[in-house]
Design a protein around this motif. Structure first.
Motif, PDB file in Angstrom:
ATOM      1  N   MET A   1      82.187   4.098  20.860  1.00 47.02           N
ATOM      2  CA  MET A   1      81.139   3.033  21.063  1.00 47.02           C
ATOM      3  C   MET A   1      80.872   2.762  22.712  1.00 47.02           C
ATOM      4  O   MET A   1      80.173   2.136  23.004  1.00 47.02           O
ATOM      5  N   GLN A   2      81.792   2.973  23.371  1.00 45.09           N
ATOM      6  CA  GLN A   2      81.790   2.710  24.895  1.00 45.09           C
ATOM      7  C   GLN A   2      80.589   3.650  25.328  1.00 45.09           C
ATOM      8  O   GLN A   2      79.968   2.643  26.278  1.00 45.09           O
ATOM      9  N   LYS A   3      80.423   4.642  25.068  1.00 40.78           N
ATOM     10  CA  LYS A   3      79.284   5.225  25.563  1.00 40.78           C
ATOM     11  C   LYS A   3      77.913   4.494  25.344  1.00 40.78           C
ATOM     12  O   LYS A   3      76.918   4.620  25.911  1.00 40.78           O
TER      13      LYS A   3
ATOM     14  N   TYR B   1      73.606   9.905  18.371  1.00 33.96           N
ATOM     15  CA  TYR B   1      74.478   8.968  17.615  1.00 33.96           C
ATOM     16  C   TYR B   1      73.629   8.508  16.423  1.00 33.96           C
ATOM     17  O   TYR B   1      72.538   8.012  16.430  1.00 33.96           O
ATOM     18  N   ILE B   2      74.448   8.751  15.292  1.00 33.19           N
ATOM     19  CA  ILE B   2      73.960   8.728  13.985  1.00 33.19           C
ATOM     20  C   ILE B   2      74.489   7.154  13.458  1.00 33.19           C
ATOM     21  O   ILE B   2      75.662   6.792  13.707  1.00 33.19           O
ATOM     22  N   ILE B   3      73.432   6.420  13.032  1.00 33.62           N
ATOM     23  CA  ILE B   3      73.706   4.989  12.759  1.00 33.62           C
ATOM     24  C   ILE B   3      72.989   4.636  11.173  1.00 33.62           C
ATOM     25  O   ILE B   3      72.015   5.200  10.897  1.00 33.62           O
ATOM     26  N   CYS B   4      74.029   4.049  10.398  1.00 39.24           N
ATOM     27  CA  CYS B   4      73.435   3.428   9.201  1.00 39.24           C
ATOM     28  C   CYS B   4      73.938   2.016   9.062  1.00 39.24           C
ATOM     29  O   CYS B   4      74.028   1.387  10.086  1.00 39.24           O
TER      30      CYS B   4
ATOM     31  N   SER C   1      75.975   7.769   7.935  1.00 40.80           N
ATOM     32  CA  SER C   1      75.955   8.204   9.032  1.00 40.80           C
ATOM     33  C   SER C   1      77.258   9.368   9.496  1.00 40.80           C
ATOM     34  O   SER C   1      77.071  10.294  10.064  1.00 40.80           O
ATOM     35  N   GLU C   2      78.217   9.027   8.698  1.00 44.30           N
ATOM     36  CA  GLU C   2      79.341   9.909   8.981  1.00 44.30           C
ATOM     37  C   GLU C   2      79.186  11.187   8.202  1.00 44.30           C
ATOM     38  O   GLU C   2      79.326  12.369   8.700  1.00 44.30           O
TER      39      GLU C   2
ATOM     40  N   VAL D   1      78.323   6.326  14.502  1.00 41.57           N
ATOM     41  CA  VAL D   1      78.466   4.990  15.043  1.00 41.57           C
ATOM     42  C   VAL D   1      79.409   4.260  14.028  1.00 41.57           C
ATOM     43  O   VAL D   1      78.721   3.625  13.041  1.00 41.57           O
ATOM     44  N   THR D   2      80.554   4.092  14.089  1.00 44.44           N
ATOM     45  CA  THR D   2      81.462   3.512  13.310  1.00 44.44           C
ATOM     46  C   THR D   2      81.129   2.059  13.011  1.00 44.44           C
ATOM     47  O   THR D   2      80.906   1.395  14.080  1.00 44.44           O
TER      48      THR D   2
END
Length: 84
Positions: free
Chosen positions: A1-3, A51-54, A60-61, A77-78
């Motif tokens: 998440m930092q990036k 960066y994959i987000i759902c 996304s995982e 993106v956890t």
């Protein structure tokens, strides 16, 4: 998440369904629904991070793993949009 919190240019791919993105998306994100990722593989570039987000990070995982299996640099993106 930092990036993700930095000002660096990055590729954010929102894989949620059409009805889900109607509630909003991250600024600069590209919407590619999960089921259509294989059809869009030609648009991804090697050696660039994605960066994959759902909604919550589960779908996304799976997509992150799929992209990595095809030699793309992908990160989940956890927590998904729920984390924002």
């Amino acid at each position: 998440m930092q990036k993700m919190e930095s000002d660096e240019s990055m590729h954010i791919i929102d894989i949620r369904e059409d009805y889900e993105v109607q509630t909003g998306m991250l600024k600069g994100a590209e919407h590619i629904p999960m089921q259509t990722i294989p059809d869009h593989m030609h648009t991804f570039r090697q050696n660039e991070p994605y960066y994959i987000i759902c909604a919550h990070g589960v779908r996304s995982e799976k997509v992150t793993g799929y992209l990595r299996d095809h030699d793309f640099e992908a990160y989940n993106v956890t927590g998904g949009m729920a984390a924002f």
